[in-house]
Design a protein around this motif. Structure first.
Motif, PDB file in Angstrom:
ATOM      1  N   LEU A  93       0.853  -1.181   0.000  1.00 46.64           N
ATOM      2  CA  LEU A  93       0.000   0.000   0.000  1.00 46.64           C
ATOM      3  C   LEU A  93       0.897   1.241   0.000  1.00 46.64           C
ATOM      4  N   SER A  94       0.812   2.042  -1.049  1.00 45.44           N
ATOM      5  CA  SER A  94       1.605   3.264  -1.101  1.00 45.44           C
ATOM      6  C   SER A  94       0.695   4.476  -0.987  1.00 45.44           C
ATOM      7  N   THR A  95       1.224   5.541  -0.373  1.00 43.90           N
ATOM      8  CA  THR A  95       0.548   6.835  -0.375  1.00 43.90           C
ATOM      9  C   THR A  95       1.529   7.811  -1.003  1.00 43.90           C
ATOM     10  N   SER A  96       1.124   8.432  -2.114  1.00 46.23           N
ATOM     11  CA  SER A  96       2.119   9.146  -2.915  1.00 46.23           C
ATOM     12  C   SER A  96       1.566  10.401  -3.562  1.00 46.23           C
ATOM     13  N   HIS A  97       2.401  11.437  -3.604  1.00 48.21           N
ATOM     14  CA  HIS A  97       2.143  12.613  -4.429  1.00 48.21           C
ATOM     15  C   HIS A  97       3.359  12.923  -5.290  1.00 48.21           C
ATOM     16  N   CYS A  98       4.354  12.032  -5.227  1.00 50.19           N
ATOM     17  CA  CYS A  98       5.583  12.308  -5.966  1.00 50.19           C
ATOM     18  C   CYS A  98       6.101  11.074  -6.686  1.00 50.19           C
ATOM     19  N   ALA A  99       6.806  10.180  -5.971  1.00 50.02           N
ATOM     20  CA  ALA A  99       7.582   9.160  -6.667  1.00 50.02           C
ATOM     21  C   ALA A  99       7.269   7.717  -6.318  1.00 50.02           C
ATOM     22  N   VAL A 100       6.811   7.420  -5.093  1.00 49.35           N
ATOM     23  CA  VAL A 100       6.793   6.020  -4.684  1.00 49.35           C
ATOM     24  C   VAL A 100       5.676   5.197  -5.312  1.00 49.35           C
ATOM     25  N   LYS A 101       4.771   5.839  -6.033  1.00 53.29           N
ATOM     26  CA  LYS A 101       3.806   5.012  -6.755  1.00 53.29           C
ATOM     27  C   LYS A 101       4.502   4.184  -7.834  1.00 53.29           C
ATOM     28  N   ALA A 102       5.774   4.518  -8.148  1.00 47.32           N
ATOM     29  CA  ALA A 102       6.518   3.831  -9.206  1.00 47.32           C
ATOM     30  C   ALA A 102       7.319   2.636  -8.706  1.00 47.32           C
ATOM     31  N   ILE A 103       7.142   2.231  -7.456  1.00 45.34           N
ATOM     32  CA  ILE A 103       7.849   1.056  -6.944  1.00 45.34           C
ATOM     33  C   ILE A 103       7.507  -0.178  -7.772  1.00 45.34           C
ATOM     34  N   ARG A 104       8.429  -1.121  -7.794  1.00 43.34           N
ATOM     35  CA  ARG A 104       8.200  -2.397  -8.474  1.00 43.34           C
ATOM     36  C   ARG A 104       7.832  -3.454  -7.431  1.00 43.34           C
ATOM     37  N   THR A 105       6.788  -4.198  -7.699  1.00 46.45           N
ATOM     38  CA  THR A 105       6.394  -5.302  -6.826  1.00 46.45           C
ATOM     39  C   THR A 105       6.346  -6.586  -7.643  1.00 46.45           C
ATOM     40  N   PRO A 106       6.502  -7.745  -7.001  1.00 45.42           N
ATOM     41  CA  PRO A 106       6.350  -9.004  -7.726  1.00 45.42           C
ATOM     42  C   PRO A 106       4.979  -9.082  -8.403  1.00 45.42           C
ATOM     43  N   ARG A 107       4.889  -9.803  -9.491  1.00 48.09           N
ATOM     44  CA  ARG A 107       3.659  -9.849 -10.296  1.00 48.09           C
ATOM     45  C   ARG A 107       2.435 -10.282  -9.496  1.00 48.09           C
ATOM     46  N   HIS A 108       2.632 -11.188  -8.551  1.00 50.52           N
ATOM     47  CA  HIS A 108       1.486 -11.725  -7.811  1.00 50.52           C
ATOM     48  C   HIS A 108       1.098 -10.857  -6.620  1.00 50.52           C
ATOM     49  N   VAL A 109       1.842  -9.771  -6.344  1.00 48.51           N
ATOM     50  CA  VAL A 109       1.592  -8.939  -5.161  1.00 48.51           C
ATOM     51  C   VAL A 109       0.843  -7.674  -5.580  1.00 48.51           C
ATOM     52  N   PRO A 110      -0.398  -7.490  -5.130  1.00 50.16           N
ATOM     53  CA  PRO A 110      -1.145  -6.291  -5.502  1.00 50.16           C
ATOM     54  C   PRO A 110      -0.541  -5.033  -4.874  1.00 50.16           C
ATOM     55  N   HIS A 111      -0.506  -3.977  -5.668  1.00 51.82           N
ATOM     56  CA  HIS A 111      -0.003  -2.675  -5.200  1.00 51.82           C
ATOM     57  C   HIS A 111      -1.137  -1.664  -5.342  1.00 51.82           C
ATOM     58  N   ILE A 112      -1.674  -1.232  -4.211  1.00 51.60           N
ATOM     59  CA  ILE A 112      -2.732  -0.220  -4.187  1.00 51.60           C
ATOM     60  C   ILE A 112      -2.094   1.111  -3.831  1.00 51.60           C
ATOM     61  N   CYS A 113      -2.287   2.106  -4.675  1.00 53.99           N
ATOM     62  CA  CYS A 113      -1.693   3.425  -4.458  1.00 53.99           C
ATOM     63  C   CYS A 113      -2.775   4.440  -4.101  1.00 53.99           C
ATOM     64  N   TYR A 114      -2.671   5.013  -2.897  1.00 57.47           N
ATOM     65  CA  TYR A 114      -3.513   6.153  -2.533  1.00 57.47           C
ATOM     66  C   TYR A 114      -2.794   7.387  -3.060  1.00 57.47           C
ATOM     67  N   CYS A 115      -3.313   7.951  -4.132  1.00 56.44           N
ATOM     68  CA  CYS A 115      -2.637   9.029  -4.853  1.00 56.44           C
ATOM     69  C   CYS A 115      -3.205  10.388  -4.423  1.00 56.44           C
ATOM     70  N   HIS A 116      -2.361  11.183  -3.774  1.00 57.19           N
ATOM     71  CA  HIS A 116      -2.761  12.535  -3.389  1.00 57.19           C
ATOM     72  C   HIS A 116      -2.707  13.487  -4.581  1.00 57.19           C
ATOM     73  N   SER A 117      -1.866  13.150  -5.550  1.00 53.13           N
ATOM     74  CA  SER A 117      -1.729  13.956  -6.756  1.00 53.13           C
ATOM     75  C   SER A 117      -0.686  13.314  -7.649  1.00 53.13           C
ATOM     76  N   PRO A 118      -0.876  13.312  -8.967  1.00 53.57           N
ATOM     77  CA  PRO A 118       0.267  13.036  -9.837  1.00 53.57           C
ATOM     78  C   PRO A 118       1.370  14.056  -9.550  1.00 53.57           C
ATOM     79  N   MET A 119       2.618  13.708  -9.827  1.00 53.92           N
ATOM     80  CA  MET A 119       3.773  14.518  -9.450  1.00 53.92           C
ATOM     81  C   MET A 119       3.594  15.988  -9.850  1.00 53.92           C
ATOM     82  N   ARG A 120       3.366  16.841  -8.859  1.00 55.52           N
ATOM     83  CA  ARG A 120       2.999  18.237  -9.123  1.00 55.52           C
ATOM     84  C   ARG A 120       4.065  18.973  -9.933  1.00 55.52           C
ATOM     85  N   TYR A 121       5.327  18.794  -9.537  1.00 58.57           N
ATOM     86  CA  TYR A 121       6.400  19.570 -10.154  1.00 58.57           C
ATOM     87  C   TYR A 121       6.511  19.300 -11.654  1.00 58.57           C
TER      88      TYR A 121
END
Length: 392
Positions: free
Chosen positions: A89-117
């Protein structure tokens, strides 16, 4: 189930950290990964995690000058490994939504914003007025363009996006080509309640002092309206904002060291910089204010909801998340143009109106912590039930 939590960085308790805090409660044994961490800057519930940081932690001045290292963030997030986890589970407004996880592991991203800058806030951080025309065009524009490309290209790594507002869900769709489920951030409507003291004539900002918050607009508007302004918060823009307040006719900024606790603001146009506030001190500031100001375009904005929970109206720019949290003429006033005159007119409108504190609190209950927790549990359960390989 072994769970990993991932957060961009830990340098203070703002809206994103309040979402992270809920995840820490839901998954008390989860490990926490972050690019860098300033010890003691977040709540004890987060601090007591086993926290793994990236190499950015060891770079000079990372917690204060992190923008220097933005080009290194793609490399930093690749450092994290998630073998052996069942859910990320990631919470991101910058970079960590781009982490790599194994194919069988779900990655749910709580996105506060796409990278503002890299997207629609480039000028607020790296525009010609901020860093100079040549540096903006020939240094930051290419760097942020490359980061925008990377940001979009890594969106498929996320199994499911959660957005903190319908406004951010639209930006996720526009920049990433992905759908997002909206779960509003948690607001502690049990703690933030109407109560004494009575409202005074000054206005209040509670904010990180960073460019996109447009604090200078509120300073200009309060100068134009001839009303006091109190600013709670800190950040890299503080010195610039203090200098701006000093240059405004009739405005004299008072740093925290010169504010005597318990004294009321002087009945003149003045700016008081309070520094960061939390807990009872923050709640009292909300209750004392004539209204709370939101001069910039916010992704969601927890502050205006906390203010309404305390029975105080909000003056907000009529774009972004404020359109979902502030009802014009009912819980505050919206202004249409991003200039001091438009905002000053909204200040006058709020100051001359009467607002019902219980009605404002009832409106804030739509964004309560309990509703956030229920929403997060439902999305996580639905995602896990879909099984490996599913994507939204």
């Amino acid at each position: 189930m072994r769970v990993a939590l991932v957060h961009d960085w830990l340098t203070g308790m703002r809206g994103g950290e309040k979402v992270l805090e809920v995840l820490c409660e839901l998954y008390p044994d989860a490990d926490l990964f972050t690019l860098f961490h300033t010890r003691g800057s977040v709540s004890p519930l987060i601090e007591q995690r086993r926290i793994e940081t990236s190499f950015v932690q060891h770079l000079p001045f990372a917690s204060r000058r992190y923008r220097w290292y933005l080009p290194l963030f793609p490399l930093a997030v690749r450092q994290f490994g998630f073998d052996g986890y069942d859910l990320v589970l990631s919470t991101s407004h910058c970079a960590v939504k781009a982490i790599r996880t194994p194919r069988h592991v779900p990655h749910i991203c709580y996105c506060h914003s796409p990278m503002r800058y890299a997207w629609d806030q480039f000028d607020a951080y790296f525009g010609p007025d901020r860093v100079g025309p040549l540096t903006s065009r020939f240094v930051y524009r290419p760097i942020m363009g490359a980061l925008a490309h990377w940001d979009a290209a890594t969106a498929p790594r996320v199994t499911r996006f959660i957005a903190n507002s319908a406004y951010v869900a639209g930006r996720i769709r526009r920049y990433y080509g992905r759908a997002a489920t909206v779960v509003y951030p948690p607001v502690d409507t049990v703690f933030f309640q109407p109560g004494p003291p009575a409202a005074e004539r000054h206005f209040l900002i509670v904010s990180a002092l960073v460019p996109y918050k447009r604090i200078e607009l509120a300073i200009d508007a309060c100068a134009l309206a001839g009303v006091p302004l109190r600013i709670a918060g800190d950040g890299p823009d503080r010195a610039r904002l203090e200098a701006r307040a000093m240059s405004m006719p009739g405005l004299k900024p008072r740093p925290t060291s010169q504010v005597t606790p318990g004294l009321k603001p002087q009945p003149t146009s003045q700016v008081t910089f309070l520094g960061p506030l939390t807990g009872d001190a923050l709640r009292e500031e909300y209750r004392r204010a004539c209204a709370v100001l939101l001069p910039g375009e916010e992704d969601f904005g927890i502050v205006p909801v906390e203010a309404q929970a305390c029975g105080r109206p909000v003056v907000a720019y009529a774009r972004g998340g404020a359109l979902e949290t502030v009802e014009d003429g009912v819980t505050g006033a919206l202004f249409a143009d991003l200039d001091a005159r438009s905002m000053a007119a909204a200040l006058a409108r709020v100051a001359s109106s009467r607002f019902d504190a219980p009605r404002l609190h009832a409106h804030a209950e739509r964004f309560s912590r309990a509703r956030h927790v229920d929403g997060m549990r439902a999305v996580i359960a639905d995602t896990l039930a879909a099984g490996p390989g599913a994507q939204w």
